[in-house]
Design an enzyme around this catalytic site. Structure first.
Site, PDB file in Angstrom:
ATOM      1  N   ALA A  67       0.750  -1.210  -0.124  1.00  0.00           N
ATOM      2  CA  ALA A  67      -0.025  -0.044   0.167  1.00  0.00           C
ATOM      3  C   ALA A  67       0.716   1.356  -0.291  1.00  0.00           C
ATOM      4  O   ALA A  67       2.178   1.220   0.319  1.00  0.00           O
ATOM      5  CB  ALA A  67      -0.692   0.020   1.324  1.00  0.00           C
ATOM      6  N   GLY A 113       0.643  -5.097   0.960  1.00  0.00           N
ATOM      7  CA  GLY A 113      -0.548  -5.211  -0.201  1.00  0.00           C
ATOM      8  C   GLY A 113      -0.066  -5.907  -1.519  1.00  0.00           C
ATOM      9  O   GLY A 113      -1.109  -6.487  -2.132  1.00  0.00           O
ATOM     10  N   GLU A 116      -0.516  -9.417  -0.727  1.00  0.00           N
ATOM     11  CA  GLU A 116      -1.901  -9.886  -0.396  1.00  0.00           C
ATOM     12  C   GLU A 116      -2.448  -9.906  -1.843  1.00  0.00           C
ATOM     13  O   GLU A 116      -3.345 -10.575  -2.072  1.00  0.00           O
ATOM     14  CB  GLU A 116      -2.574  -8.756   0.387  1.00  0.00           C
ATOM     15  CG  GLU A 116      -1.939  -8.598   1.881  1.00  0.00           C
ATOM     16  CD  GLU A 116      -2.243  -7.737   2.807  1.00  0.00           C
ATOM     17  OE1 GLU A 116      -1.892  -6.491   2.551  1.00  0.00           O
ATOM     18  OE2 GLU A 116      -2.943  -7.916   3.799  1.00  0.00           O
ATOM     19  N   GLU A 138       4.160  -5.365   7.337  1.00  0.00           N
ATOM     20  CA  GLU A 138       3.288  -4.536   8.203  1.00  0.00           C
ATOM     21  C   GLU A 138       3.682  -4.162   9.480  1.00  0.00           C
ATOM     22  O   GLU A 138       3.510  -2.888  10.087  1.00  0.00           O
ATOM     23  CB  GLU A 138       1.662  -4.828   8.156  1.00  0.00           C
ATOM     24  CG  GLU A 138       1.305  -4.480   6.558  1.00  0.00           C
ATOM     25  CD  GLU A 138       1.319  -5.564   5.544  1.00  0.00           C
ATOM     26  OE1 GLU A 138       2.391  -6.595   5.870  1.00  0.00           O
ATOM     27  OE2 GLU A 138       0.736  -5.508   4.509  1.00  0.00           O
TER      28      GLU A 138
HETATM   29  N1  T1G Z   1       4.742   3.324   0.064  1.00  0.00           N
HETATM   30  C1  T1G Z   1       5.301   4.495  -0.494  1.00  0.00           C
HETATM   31  N2  T1G Z   1       6.400   4.881  -0.871  1.00  0.00           N
HETATM   32  C2  T1G Z   1       7.112   3.602  -0.884  1.00  0.00           C
HETATM   33  C3  T1G Z   1       6.807   2.465  -0.452  1.00  0.00           C
HETATM   34  C4  T1G Z   1       5.440   2.217  -0.006  1.00  0.00           C
HETATM   35  N3  T1G Z   1       4.932   1.205   0.256  1.00  0.00           N
HETATM   36  N4  T1G Z   1       7.805   1.575  -0.632  1.00  0.00           N
HETATM   37  C5  T1G Z   1       8.766   2.317  -1.185  1.00  0.00           C
HETATM   38  N5  T1G Z   1       8.464   3.808  -1.519  1.00  0.00           N
HETATM   39  C6  T1G Z   1       9.035   4.652  -1.697  1.00  0.00           C
HETATM   40  C7  T1G Z   1      10.327   5.275  -0.870  1.00  0.00           C
HETATM   41  O1  T1G Z   1       9.967   5.796   0.159  1.00  0.00           O
HETATM   42  C8  T1G Z   1      11.073   5.821  -1.745  1.00  0.00           C
HETATM   43  O2  T1G Z   1      10.772   7.027  -2.264  1.00  0.00           O
HETATM   44  C9  T1G Z   1      11.090   4.970  -3.035  1.00  0.00           C
HETATM   45  O3  T1G Z   1      10.055   4.248  -2.954  1.00  0.00           O
HETATM   46  C10 T1G Z   1      12.324   3.999  -3.219  1.00  0.00           C
HETATM   47  O4  T1G Z   1      12.496   3.328  -2.074  1.00  0.00           O
HETATM   48  C11 T1G Z   1      -2.856  -3.108   2.977  1.00  0.00           C
HETATM   49  C12 T1G Z   1      -0.922  -1.142   4.730  1.00  0.00           C
HETATM   50  C13 T1G Z   1      10.166  -1.594  -1.778  1.00  0.00           C
HETATM   51  C14 T1G Z   1      11.932  -2.864  -0.768  1.00  0.00           C
HETATM   52  O5  T1G Z   1       6.547  -1.599   4.161  1.00  0.00           O
HETATM   53  O6  T1G Z   1      10.693  -1.952   2.052  1.00  0.00           O
HETATM   54  O7  T1G Z   1       0.986  -2.705   2.334  1.00  0.00           O
HETATM   55  O8  T1G Z   1      12.430   8.485  -1.432  1.00  0.00           O
HETATM   56  O9  T1G Z   1      14.810   3.993  -1.572  1.00  0.00           O
HETATM   57  O10 T1G Z   1      16.132   0.314  -1.224  1.00  0.00           O
HETATM   58  O11 T1G Z   1      -1.606  -4.791   4.220  1.00  0.00           O
HETATM   59  O12 T1G Z   1      11.320   0.512  -0.182  1.00  0.00           O
HETATM   60  O13 T1G Z   1      12.551   7.894  -3.794  1.00  0.00           O
HETATM   61  O14 T1G Z   1      10.568   9.218  -3.059  1.00  0.00           O
HETATM   62  O15 T1G Z   1      13.462   2.214  -0.093  1.00  0.00           O
HETATM   63  O16 T1G Z   1      15.124  -0.374  -3.687  1.00  0.00           O
HETATM   64  C15 T1G Z   1       3.993  -2.409   3.286  1.00  0.00           C
HETATM   65  C16 T1G Z   1       8.338  -0.630   2.158  1.00  0.00           C
HETATM   66  C17 T1G Z   1       3.121  -1.415   3.101  1.00  0.00           C
HETATM   67  C18 T1G Z   1       7.612  -1.884   1.885  1.00  0.00           C
HETATM   68  C19 T1G Z   1      12.720  -1.009  -2.087  1.00  0.00           C
HETATM   69  N6  T1G Z   1       5.094  -2.333   2.475  1.00  0.00           N
HETATM   70  N7  T1G Z   1       9.294  -0.439   1.060  1.00  0.00           N
HETATM   71  O17 T1G Z   1      13.840  -0.499  -1.624  1.00  0.00           O
HETATM   72  O18 T1G Z   1      14.568   1.782  -2.581  1.00  0.00           O
HETATM   73  S1  T1G Z   1       1.690  -1.563   4.333  1.00  0.00           S
HETATM   74  C20 T1G Z   1       6.417  -2.050   3.025  1.00  0.00           C
HETATM   75  C21 T1G Z   1      10.486  -1.090   1.167  1.00  0.00           C
HETATM   76  C22 T1G Z   1       0.643  -2.381   3.531  1.00  0.00           C
HETATM   77  C23 T1G Z   1      -1.567  -3.554   3.384  1.00  0.00           C
HETATM   78  C24 T1G Z   1      -0.443  -2.620   4.111  1.00  0.00           C
HETATM   79  C25 T1G Z   1      11.481  -0.622   0.270  1.00  0.00           C
HETATM   80  C26 T1G Z   1      11.598  -1.379  -1.278  1.00  0.00           C
HETATM   81  P1  T1G Z   1      11.591   8.453  -2.709  1.00  0.00           P
HETATM   82  P2  T1G Z   1      13.812   2.667  -1.509  1.00  0.00           P
HETATM   83  P3  T1G Z   1      14.885   0.235  -2.210  1.00  0.00           P
END
Ligand code: T1G
Length: 713
Positions: A67, A113, A116, A138
């Site tokens: 998400a 997500g 999911e 999460e």
């Molecule tokens: N939402 C918004 N921005 C995100 C994002 C996300 N989920 N994931 C990455 N970004 C942005 C990050 O801020 C950065 O932005 C750019 O992407 C590159 O990231 C309903 C509620 C995917 C392994 O917790 O672990 O799903 O600074 O520098 O080293 O159940 O990002 O360039 O503008 O980290 O290659 C669960 C979080 C969400 C994954 C990539 N998902 N992301 O790593 O690049 S909650 C996460 C990561 C959810 C549902 C629930 C990593 C990555 P900018 P980066 P990277």
């Protein structure tokens, strides 16, 4: 309908849907993307030419990162968050119920997500590539999977394996995911789409597979029966409580969501999942954890200097490490492992070099043993490390890090010698924790290329690196060191050249206060208990044993010399080193050690310091003394300009000393308490214990004008 995120190609009855959120670095499922996807599903269902769908990403290294985290930081009420989760669940239900089979073709991060959605698909093909990671992170954001993950994952792979992933917020590589049954097929990236299309064609003809869980006997008993699952839940709960100390509500909520789903069915399970997701999404714990995520990502792009100030930088291809001791070997091994550069080590004589080389490759051995490294990769990386008893191998190095004995003259000598052999562009970094970088650079012909890189021990495990320019360090040197630190896998903060830099500066009064408490007879185990309950991974007395009492004593003396009475240590640690007690490393510290294993507290140390151990202490007061000494010092260091932003300070404290992440860091904590409250408590502490608790002038000023470190959200 105009689509911006999805591209559809239909061929021989298979619609290949490519997901590529325009202008975004990774795919995320924002509300807008979800809406578009909903429309797409309607179109697919109505299109007679489509018999099955393949879902693939257009981004190089992500399938879907989950998400949009940004979006849910804007949620204000639990109801809003529950509604968001409900909508996401409905979308996933639609995919799962689709009469036309949907195949997920997964390459890169498939998280939250994103997973999911993949779980709602009828078949999952994943690439066998290190970038491919499937997980539900999460709980690391203080929430639970809210798009059906708590319901679909345990049904697919069993309660035990699902809880293992969900409760720790873990990601699995493709191979493990395949073993668990999370991925159905594993392929080389080059044939991902072909294999997925073939699977879709098969499913279109035969219908979605009927899945029966593959279970061994333990699986049948534990996952397959209600009493078995009850036992699994009980054990998981115990484990979560011992790991989180009850500070993180999300894992327990996720556990309950899985239980409700498996005992009362999917419908009740989804309702419960959405309800708990809503509650958690607006908590302070979640807000703090999310801010850590964004701070860490921002630091990945921050070179510590104004953008462009360094000009074009050549990447580091070869480094040198002077001093093959514990630190030097840790730096060398970690550099080879993560940055994959040639590493040349040197020390005064060959036996030492040999020992250092063994320790450095030991880091690779460990990975090989844990199957984190393949044998060919191991051999390739091990071949990068070499050593000698002179500087010959340093020619051609872009960066040399010295990790010799903590002595100004010795370090100056090393810098001078390096300048004789290094090329003009090479950078010289010194790994010191107590000596001002400016003093070390003062003797250099070109001080602009000298800076500090303060690693934490053990280097391969500790996630933080402090980079310390002195006033004359060039922007190029700073950016080179920061980038290289990142390639080594570290989160890097650039900090000011004042004694203790940031991490040791705020740690000093805290460890001193622990010493003073011990001198008053406080039970060491009580001090450790209080601080682990507060949320630190270990308490201050254990930390002293781990750091080494000689090291701690020496650092404390330097800090005392630099900052005066406020940072005066007690005599307790001194009394122990005088007795030859150095902590864990020689098996004699505050605690007893037998064959490397820690046993109970060694109460005889109180006698060494001429103190009688008290049976107990007022634990709330102890917590205040320890915590507020650190908060106050953090405020003082900020005012001294040690850190560039509150973000760096909080990340440094969390990654450097394990400050409890759910509290957001010391500066975030001051904001949550309010500066006025912090000043009031410090004054109370001062009345009882003296001037070392005098509130930082900056805190008093903040209290007066209602200031904060972070803008109000
Ligand atoms: N939402 C918004 N921005 C995100 C994002 C996300 N989920 N994931 C990455 N970004 C942005 C990050 O801020 C950065 O932005 C750019 O992407 C590159 O990231 C309903 C509620 C995917 C392994 O917790 O672990 O799903 O600074 O520098 O080293 O159940 O990002 O360039 O503008 O980290 O290659 C669960 C979080 C969400 C994954 C990539 N998902 N992301 O790593 O690049 S909650 C996460 C990561 C959810 C549902 C629930 C990593 C990555 P900018 P980066 P990277």
């Amino acid at each position: 309908m105009t689509m911006t995120t999805f591209k559809v190609d239909i061929e021989s009855g298979i619609a290949v849907v490519t997901l590529d959120v325009p202008g975004a670095p990774v795919n995320t499922l924002s509300t807008a993307v979800a809406q578009e996807f909903d429309g797409l599903l309607t179109r697919m269902e109505g299109d007679p030419l489509v018999r099955a769908v393949v879902l693939i990403s257009g981004k190089p290294d992500t399938f879907i990162a989950g998400a949009d985290i940004e979006e849910f930081t804007r949620l204000r009420t639990a109801e809003e968050a529950t509604t968001l989760s409900r909508r996401a669940q409905e979308l996933m239900n639609r995919v799962a119920a689709s009469r036309k089979p949907v195949v997920a073709a997964i390459h890169g991060s498939c998280l939250g997500g994103g997973l999911e959605l993949a779980l709602a698909c009828h078949w999952r093909v994943a690439t066998d590539h290190p970038k491919t990671q499937l997980g539900l992170p999460e709980v690391q954001l203080g929430i639970i999977p809210g798009a059906g993950g708590c319901n679909r994952l345990p049904r697919l792979i069993g309660a035990r394996a699902a809880l293992d992933i969900i409760l720790a917020g873990k990601s699995e590589r493709a191979g493990k995911a395949r073993k668990l049954g999370l991925a159905d097929e594993l392929v080389h990236p080059a044939i991902l789409l072909d294999v997925a299309v073939r699977a879709a064609t098969r499913l279109a003809a035969d219908g979605p597979p009927v899945r029966k869980p593959k279970r061994d006997l333990a699986g049948m008993l534990l996952d397959g029966t209600a009493p078995g699952r009850a036992l699994v839940y009980r054990m998981a709960r115990k484990q979560v409580l011992s790991r989180t100390g009850g500070h993180y509500p999300a894992p327990l909520a996720a556990l309950e969501a899985v239980r409700v789903s498996l005992s009362r069915g999917m419908e009740a399970g989804l309702a419960y999942e959405a309800l708990r997701f809503g509650e958690l999404a607006i908590t302070d714990v979640s807000r703090n954890l999310v801010s850590i995520f964004f701070a860490t990502t921002a630091l990945k792009k921050d070179d510590g200097i104004p953008p462009g100030a360094a000009g074009k930088l050549a990447p580091v291809g070869r480094i040198g490490v002077v001093g093959a001791g514990f630190m030097g070997a840790g730096i060398a091994g970690t550099a080879a492992l993560n940055a994959e550069v040639e590493v040349r080590m040197r020390d005064a004589d060959l036996p030492r070099v040999g020992k250092g080389l063994r320790a450095a490759t030991g880091i690779l051995d460990e990975r090989l043993k844990r199957k984190r490294l393949s044998r060919p990769d191991y051999q390739r990386l091990a071949a990068l490390i070499s050593g000698a008893d002179d500087d010959t191998g340093f020619r051609g190095a872009n960066l040399v890090i010295e990790a010799v004995f903590e002595d100004l003259e010795v370090k100056r000598g090393v810098v001078k010698a390096l300048e004789q052999v290094l090329g003009n562009d090479a950078i010289i970094a010194t790994n010191t924790s107590t000596i001002p970088i400016a003093d070390i650079a003062a003797g250099a012909a070109r001080p602009d290329r000298v800076l500090g890189m303060h690693f934490f021990s053990p280097v391969e495990k500790m996630p933080l690196l402090e980079v310390i320019p002195h006033a004359g360090t060039s922007a190029r040197a700073v950016a080179t060191a920061v980038r290289f630190g990142r390639r080594m896998g570290k989160t890097v903060v650039v900090v000011g050249d004042l004694p203790g830099f940031w991490v040791n500066r705020i740690l000093t009064p805290y460890l001193n206060e622990a010493g003073i408490l011990l001198t008053e007879g406080a039970p060491m185990e009580a001090l450790d208990r209080v601080m682990t309950r507060f949320g630190f991974p270990v308490g201050p007395v254990t930390l002293l044993d781990e750091v080494g009492l000689d090291v701690a004593q020496k650092a404390a003396a330097v800090m005392h010399g630099a900052f005066g009475a406020r940072l005066a240590p007690s005599d307790f640690v001194g009394a122990m080193t005088a007795d030859g007690r150095l902590g864990r490393k020689n098996g004699r510290g505050f605690y007893r050690y037998e064959a490397g294993k820690r046993r109970g507290p060694d109460d005889s140390v109180y006698r060494l310091a001429g103190v009688t151990k008290a049976p107990n202490v007022d634990e709330r007061w102890v917590e205040r003394r320890l915590v507020y000494s650190m908060l106050n010092e953090a405020a003082l260091a900020v005012a001294d300009g040690v850190i560039r932003s509150p973000r760096d300070g909080d990340i440094g404290a969390i990654f450097g000393i394990g400050f409890p992440p759910f509290r957001g860091g010391p500066l975030r904590m001051i904001d949550s308490l309010g500066a006025a409250q912090v000043v009031r408590t410090l004054r109370e502490l001062g009345d009882a214990h003296g001037a070392r608790f005098d509130p930082a002038p900056s805190l008093i000023e903040m209290a007066e004008r209602g200031g904060r470190y972070y803008p109000e959200t």
